[in-house]
Design a protein around this motif. Structure first.
Motif, PDB file in Angstrom:
ATOM      1  N   GLN A 151      33.238  77.712   6.012  1.00 52.35           N
ATOM      2  CA  GLN A 151      32.219  78.158   6.961  1.00 52.35           C
ATOM      3  C   GLN A 151      32.382  79.545   7.453  1.00 52.35           C
ATOM      4  OE1 GLN A 151      31.535  75.608  10.363  1.00 52.35           O
ATOM      5  NE2 GLN A 151      29.839  76.506  11.053  1.00 52.35           N
ATOM      6  N   ARG A 152      33.556  80.137   7.932  1.00 52.46           N
ATOM      7  CA  ARG A 152      33.535  81.180   8.481  1.00 52.46           C
ATOM      8  C   ARG A 152      33.703  82.390   7.351  1.00 52.46           C
ATOM      9  NH1 ARG A 152      35.758  82.919  13.529  1.00 52.46           N
ATOM     10  NH2 ARG A 152      35.904  80.998  14.112  1.00 52.46           N
ATOM     11  N   GLU A 195      36.530  74.760   8.275  1.00 56.11           N
ATOM     12  CA  GLU A 195      36.490  75.986   9.019  1.00 56.11           C
ATOM     13  C   GLU A 195      36.403  77.138   8.255  1.00 56.11           C
ATOM     14  OE1 GLU A 195      35.981  78.355  12.476  1.00 56.11           O
ATOM     15  OE2 GLU A 195      35.391  76.264  12.016  1.00 56.11           O
ATOM     16  N   THR A 196      37.318  77.142   7.156  1.00 56.49           N
ATOM     17  CA  THR A 196      37.367  78.550   6.424  1.00 56.49           C
ATOM     18  C   THR A 196      36.349  78.716   5.416  1.00 56.49           C
ATOM     19  OG1 THR A 196      39.943  78.200   6.375  1.00 56.49           O
ATOM     20  CG2 THR A 196      38.781  79.653   4.623  1.00 56.49           C
ATOM     21  N   ASN A 244      37.271  69.256   1.788  1.00 59.90           N
ATOM     22  CA  ASN A 244      37.845  70.574   1.629  1.00 59.90           C
ATOM     23  C   ASN A 244      37.463  71.161   0.109  1.00 59.90           C
ATOM     24  OD1 ASN A 244      40.123  69.391  -0.295  1.00 59.90           O
ATOM     25  ND2 ASN A 244      40.752  68.589   1.409  1.00 59.90           N
TER      26      ASN A 244
END
Length: 204
Positions: free
Chosen positions: A166-167, A163-164, A118
């Motif tokens: 990457q997105r 996820e954050t 993270n």
């Protein structure tokens, strides 16, 4: 209304500059184009903009003087990527928190802490915005609904999962860059109401 769940990233492919005005054209992801029409609202780094032209997957938006002043959109250059979210529809899942698409201010990245799974980003805010920033409260950062991890003086941090990263564009943010901030409207309403009540009591 928006939810703060970034649906995709667009690329800035064209710019038209005028006095206190900018039209920018975004290449939008194919899965965000369904039923998109003139006049629709799309959040760009959290700022609500209106579709002014559509040419296949290239969509134009107009930015007025106030938008250029308050947000980081005026600093974008060709090839830059932008967090995008279409307006929420009735019945949609609210995975983040209710957001208006109205930017309160900008914050500056002051520290980026990388760990294997993270990342933690620290931001500095204008002093007048800090009263709305509470540990474990919600905040919109470049259109992403995030939980505030910690607060110190004029700074706050958020913790980003893979996820954050990457997105959204947050994974590429570096020290010194500026991000758009939307304060949680419920927090703002409560704080402002308490301030007004206390001020009225003191002047009575």
């Amino acid at each position: 209304m928006f939810t703060g769940i970034v649906q995709g990233m667009g690329e800035l492919v064209a710019l038209e500059e005028k006095q206190d005005f900018r039209r920018h054209v975004i290449r939008m992801p194919a899965d965000m184009l369904n039923d998109l029409a003139l006049g629709a609202s799309v959040a760009h780094n959290g700022c609500c903009l209106t579709v002014s032209a559509i040419d296949a997957n290239q969509v134009a938006f107009d930015l007025m003087q106030e938008t250029l002043r308050v947000t980081n959109l005026g600093a974008l250059r060709l090839g830059d990527r932008i967090n995008l979210e279409r307006a929420a529809r009735f019945g949609d899942e609210i995975g983040g928190h209710a957001m208006s698409g109205h930017i309160y201010c900008q914050a500056t990245v002051t520290e980026v802490i990388r760990t294997p799974d993270n990342r933690t980003l620290w931001f500095e805010l204008p002093a007048n915005a800090m009263k709305y920033v509470l540990t474990k409260g919600y905040i919109g950062v470049d259109g992403a609904s995030l939980t505030i991890g910690a607060v110190r003086e004029r700074q706050f941090c958020v913790h980003l999962i893979p996820e954050t990263l990457q997105r959204t564009t947050l994974g590429a943010r570096t020290v010194g860059e500026r991000v758009n901030i939307e304060i949680d409207p419920q927090t703002q309403a409560i704080v402002d109401t308490v301030e007004r009540v206390l001020a009225a009591q003191q002047s009575a």
